[in-house]
Scaffold this motif. Structure first.
Motif, PDB file in Angstrom:
ATOM      1  N   VAL A 198       0.843  -1.200   0.000  1.00 51.50           N
ATOM      2  CA  VAL A 198       0.000   0.000   0.000  1.00 51.50           C
ATOM      3  C   VAL A 198       0.877   1.250   0.000  1.00 51.50           C
ATOM      4  N   ILE A 199       1.909   1.241   0.855  1.00 49.66           N
ATOM      5  CA  ILE A 199       2.809   2.401   0.929  1.00 49.66           C
ATOM      6  C   ILE A 199       3.546   2.587  -0.392  1.00 49.66           C
ATOM      7  N   LYS A 200       4.089   1.497  -0.939  1.00 50.46           N
ATOM      8  CA  LYS A 200       4.843   1.595  -2.190  1.00 50.46           C
ATOM      9  C   LYS A 200       3.981   2.138  -3.323  1.00 50.46           C
ATOM     10  N   THR A 201       2.765   1.626  -3.416  1.00 48.09           N
ATOM     11  CA  THR A 201       1.882   2.032  -4.511  1.00 48.09           C
ATOM     12  C   THR A 201       1.497   3.503  -4.413  1.00 48.09           C
ATOM     13  N   LEU A 202       1.113   3.928  -3.213  1.00 49.23           N
ATOM     14  CA  LEU A 202       0.690   5.319  -3.052  1.00 49.23           C
ATOM     15  C   LEU A 202       1.847   6.295  -3.256  1.00 49.23           C
ATOM     16  N   PHE A 203       3.034   5.930  -2.767  1.00 46.52           N
ATOM     17  CA  PHE A 203       4.177   6.829  -2.943  1.00 46.52           C
ATOM     18  C   PHE A 203       4.684   6.809  -4.384  1.00 46.52           C
ATOM     19  N   HIS A 204       4.515   5.670  -5.078  1.00 45.34           N
ATOM     20  CA  HIS A 204       4.847   5.645  -6.501  1.00 45.34           C
ATOM     21  C   HIS A 204       3.931   6.596  -7.272  1.00 45.34           C
ATOM     22  N   ARG A 205       2.654   6.601  -6.905  1.00 46.54           N
ATOM     23  CA  ARG A 205       1.708   7.528  -7.529  1.00 46.54           C
ATOM     24  C   ARG A 205       2.084   8.970  -7.226  1.00 46.54           C
ATOM     25  N   ALA A 206       2.551   9.200  -5.986  1.00 47.32           N
ATOM     26  CA  ALA A 206       2.939  10.558  -5.604  1.00 47.32           C
ATOM     27  C   ALA A 206       4.142  11.045  -6.391  1.00 47.32           C
ATOM     28  N   GLU A 207       4.969  10.123  -6.874  1.00 49.00           N
ATOM     29  CA  GLU A 207       6.159  10.519  -7.634  1.00 49.00           C
ATOM     30  C   GLU A 207       5.886  10.642  -9.135  1.00 49.00           C
ATOM     31  N   THR A 208       4.851   9.980  -9.637  1.00 50.44           N
ATOM     32  CA  THR A 208       4.639   9.922 -11.088  1.00 50.44           C
ATOM     33  C   THR A 208       3.534  10.851 -11.590  1.00 50.44           C
ATOM     34  N   ILE A 209       2.477  11.068 -10.805  1.00 52.58           N
ATOM     35  CA  ILE A 209       1.354  11.861 -11.291  1.00 52.58           C
ATOM     36  C   ILE A 209       1.558  13.367 -11.115  1.00 52.58           C
ATOM     37  N   PRO A 210       1.926  13.864  -9.940  1.00 51.68           N
ATOM     38  CA  PRO A 210       2.117  15.314  -9.807  1.00 51.68           C
ATOM     39  C   PRO A 210       3.218  15.822 -10.735  1.00 51.68           C
ATOM     40  N   SER A 211       2.997  16.999 -11.302  1.00 52.84           N
ATOM     41  CA  SER A 211       3.940  17.512 -12.298  1.00 52.84           C
ATOM     42  C   SER A 211       4.975  18.468 -11.718  1.00 52.84           C
ATOM     43  N   THR A 212       4.824  18.898 -10.452  1.00 50.97           N
ATOM     44  CA  THR A 212       5.783  19.834  -9.846  1.00 50.97           C
ATOM     45  C   THR A 212       6.346  19.229  -8.572  1.00 50.97           C
ATOM     46  N   ASP A 213       7.524  19.701  -8.170  1.00 46.95           N
ATOM     47  CA  ASP A 213       8.152  19.218  -6.943  1.00 46.95           C
ATOM     48  C   ASP A 213       7.318  19.574  -5.721  1.00 46.95           C
ATOM     49  N   GLU A 214       6.696  20.762  -5.734  1.00 46.99           N
ATOM     50  CA  GLU A 214       5.866  21.162  -4.605  1.00 46.99           C
ATOM     51  C   GLU A 214       4.663  20.225  -4.446  1.00 46.99           C
ATOM     52  N   ALA A 215       4.051  19.873  -5.573  1.00 47.96           N
ATOM     53  CA  ALA A 215       2.890  18.970  -5.518  1.00 47.96           C
ATOM     54  C   ALA A 215       3.303  17.582  -5.036  1.00 47.96           C
ATOM     55  N   LYS A 216       4.478  17.125  -5.461  1.00 50.41           N
ATOM     56  CA  LYS A 216       4.973  15.817  -5.008  1.00 50.41           C
ATOM     57  C   LYS A 216       5.230  15.818  -3.505  1.00 50.41           C
ATOM     58  N   ALA A 217       5.893  16.883  -3.004  1.00 48.94           N
ATOM     59  CA  ALA A 217       6.177  16.960  -1.573  1.00 48.94           C
ATOM     60  C   ALA A 217       4.885  17.041  -0.765  1.00 48.94           C
ATOM     61  N   GLY A 218       3.920  17.811  -1.249  1.00 46.09           N
ATOM     62  CA  GLY A 218       2.641  17.911  -0.558  1.00 46.09           C
ATOM     63  C   GLY A 218       1.899  16.590  -0.525  1.00 46.09           C
ATOM     64  N   GLU A 219       1.956  15.849  -1.627  1.00 43.21           N
ATOM     65  CA  GLU A 219       1.294  14.540  -1.676  1.00 43.21           C
ATOM     66  C   GLU A 219       1.956  13.552  -0.714  1.00 43.21           C
ATOM     67  N   ARG A 220       3.297  13.579  -0.618  1.00 37.82           N
ATOM     68  CA  ARG A 220       3.999  12.676   0.306  1.00 37.82           C
ATOM     69  C   ARG A 220       3.609  12.969   1.758  1.00 37.82           C
ATOM     70  N   GLU A 221       3.534  14.243   2.120  1.00 43.42           N
ATOM     71  CA  GLU A 221       3.145  14.600   3.482  1.00 43.42           C
ATOM     72  C   GLU A 221       1.704  14.180   3.769  1.00 43.42           C
ATOM     73  N   HIS A 222       0.844  14.367   2.785  1.00 43.12           N
ATOM     74  CA  HIS A 222      -0.555  13.968   2.964  1.00 43.12           C
ATOM     75  C   HIS A 222      -0.660  12.461   3.194  1.00 43.12           C
ATOM     76  N   LEU A 223       0.104  11.674   2.437  1.00 43.86           N
ATOM     77  CA  LEU A 223       0.052  10.219   2.577  1.00 43.86           C
ATOM     78  C   LEU A 223       0.568   9.770   3.936  1.00 43.86           C
ATOM     79  N   LYS A 224       1.655  10.393   4.421  1.00 42.35           N
ATOM     80  CA  LYS A 224       2.189  10.006   5.732  1.00 42.35           C
ATOM     81  C   LYS A 224       1.163  10.275   6.828  1.00 42.35           C
ATOM     82  N   SER A 225       0.461  11.390   6.712  1.00 40.11           N
ATOM     83  CA  SER A 225      -0.561  11.716   7.703  1.00 40.11           C
ATOM     84  C   SER A 225      -1.737  10.744   7.629  1.00 40.11           C
TER      85      SER A 225
END
Length: 431
Positions: A198-225
């Motif tokens: 589950v963690i691998k899949t969601l973080f893989h999505r966080a790295e591939t779908i967002p188009s900016t570094d800010e969006a990727k970092a925000g998605e990673r923080e959201h997933l950890k929470s």
């Protein structure tokens, strides 16, 4: 109506044979914990019961769960399960279909026509060598028609139904306003590898779908929470997201081991037991997959109506001759609806050559069979899989050299379970 203790036992342990009863070990009929339930023969269960409870003299009400409701569905949004009266469900579905601006009734089923057009196009591509035979079979259409069903929108007044529709892609991870951030709970009865997945899949999505570094970092923080709320600890993120080994060395090691590696197996997941079995099989280079089973969702939630047997496709089937003195069986496979294949079995070939073995037998012996007596032995959407299952049953049950010989189960121990499965499914002829 369904008794709670039988329902609990079937959810965790599987089907209960008709000659067995579910017994409460401690004698308390309201303690329906799975550890307090066991199977006993009817005689032993009666002997164990106190004298006042034998027969129907017990005045204490037996707790039961009413499965009177006819439709159990997943909600349109969130991880809720909705119990709805079937007539109410049908009325709401008919209200959707009666909207002629969206849906229009057809005079006939166009599936066969579309299938012919696609098949002719594929055949032309194969003849021009644009595609090979394997791709031709992979792209060949079936006659399975998509089925309409609706999901209850519980956040709206009067709980209307909504047909399934596909979403759209964007350059950021989109979540609906009703998204609950509920993922697989870490304390659920699933293998650890599934939870790390589950963690691998969601973080893989966080790295591939967002188009900016800010969006990727925000998605990673959201997933950890969100995952932290579901019980995931910090060590799980480190374990799931640690860098992989060098791909070159891993490929070389896998190539070296490929000559000795055996086919993998799938085991039902039981905590603390399946992990040990997986390690034991791993010592012999046998890959093991663990599969959770017997969940309440699997038992209760079935949003689509069951397809009638005569319309089922991609199946392996057995025909039992209707004549009581005939000991002949026919085992075949088809991707067509069953009733169409049975119609073909009852008529000669259009070319006059290569008539079906069933037609040849019916014509020579003047026998017949009914569609209701045809048994569906197995289902498989891919043709190679259907072929393997076909010969599994054929080699076990009949002499393959001539389909119409008396049933001759092989004496091989490997075929024993298949024989039992076939005998259990096959209709018994009257004596």
């Amino acid at each position: 109506m369904y008794q709670v203790h039988r329902f609990v036992y079937e959810c965790f342990k599987g089907e209960i044979l008709s000659n067995l009863d579910v017994d409460h070990i401690d004698g308390s009929r309201i303690n329906n914990h799975i550890d307090n339930l066991q199977l006993l023969t009817r005689l032993k269960n009666c002997q164990k019961a106190p004298a006042g409870r034998r027969g129907n003299n017990n005045k204490t009400p037996i707790p039961i769960v009413a499965i009177c409701v006819e439709t159990v569905l997943p909600a349109d949004k969130g991880r809720c399960t909705v119990v709805i009266d079937k007539s109410d469900y049908v009325n709401k579905a008919n209200d959707l279909l009666s909207d002629t601006k969206v849906y229009q009734p057809l005079k006939r089923d166009p599936t066969s026509g579309y299938k012919k057009k696609v098949s002719d196009s594929l055949k032309a591509l194969e003849e021009s060598e644009a595609i090979d035979r394997a791709l031709y079979y992979k792209l060949s259409p079936s006659e399975s028609v998509p089925r309409f069903y609706g999901l209850p929108t519980i956040h709206k007044q009067n709980v209307p139904l909504r047909p399934i529709s596909d979403g759209t892609l964007s350059t950021s991870v989109y979540r609906k306003a009703t998204h609950t951030d509920q993922y697989l709970q870490f304390d659920s009865h699933h293998p650890l590898i599934h939870k790390l997945g589950v963690i691998k899949t969601l973080f893989h999505r966080a790295e591939t779908i967002p188009s900016t570094d800010e969006a990727k970092a925000g998605e990673r923080e959201h997933l950890k929470s969100a995952l932290g709320t579901c019980g995931y600890k910090d060590w799980t993120f480190h374990k799931a997201l640690k860098p992989q080994k060098d791909q070159t060395s891993s490929k070389q090691s896998s190539t070296t081991a490929s000559s000795t590696r055996k086919f993998g197996i799938t085991l039902p997941y039981v905590s603390d037991v399946s992990e040990k079995l997986k390690r034991i099989f791993g010592q012999h280079q046998i890959p093991v997959s663990l599969k959770p089973c017997n969940t309440l969702r699997q038992k209760l939630v079935h949003p689509k109506d069951e397809i009638p047997q005569r319309k089922q496709s991609n199946i392996v089937y057995a025909i039992n001759c209707q004549d009581s003195d005939c000991e002949n069986y026919y085992i075949g496979e088809t991707k067509q609806p069953l009733h169409k294949r049975m119609y073909q079995h009852r008529r000669p070939s259009s070319t006059g050559l290569n008539d079906s073995a069933v037609y040849t037998h019916l014509k020579a012996a003047k026998h017949n069979f009914e569609d209701k007596d045809v048994i569906v032995l197995d289902k498989e959407h891919r043709w190679p899989g259907r072929g393997r299952k076909l010969y599994k049953y054929a080699f076990t049950v009949v002499d393959v050299a001539s389909r119409y010989t008396e049933a001759e189960p092989l004496s091989s121990l490997e075929s024993g379970e298949v024989v039992k499965a076939f005998e259990k499914n096959l209709l018994k002829r009257p004596a």
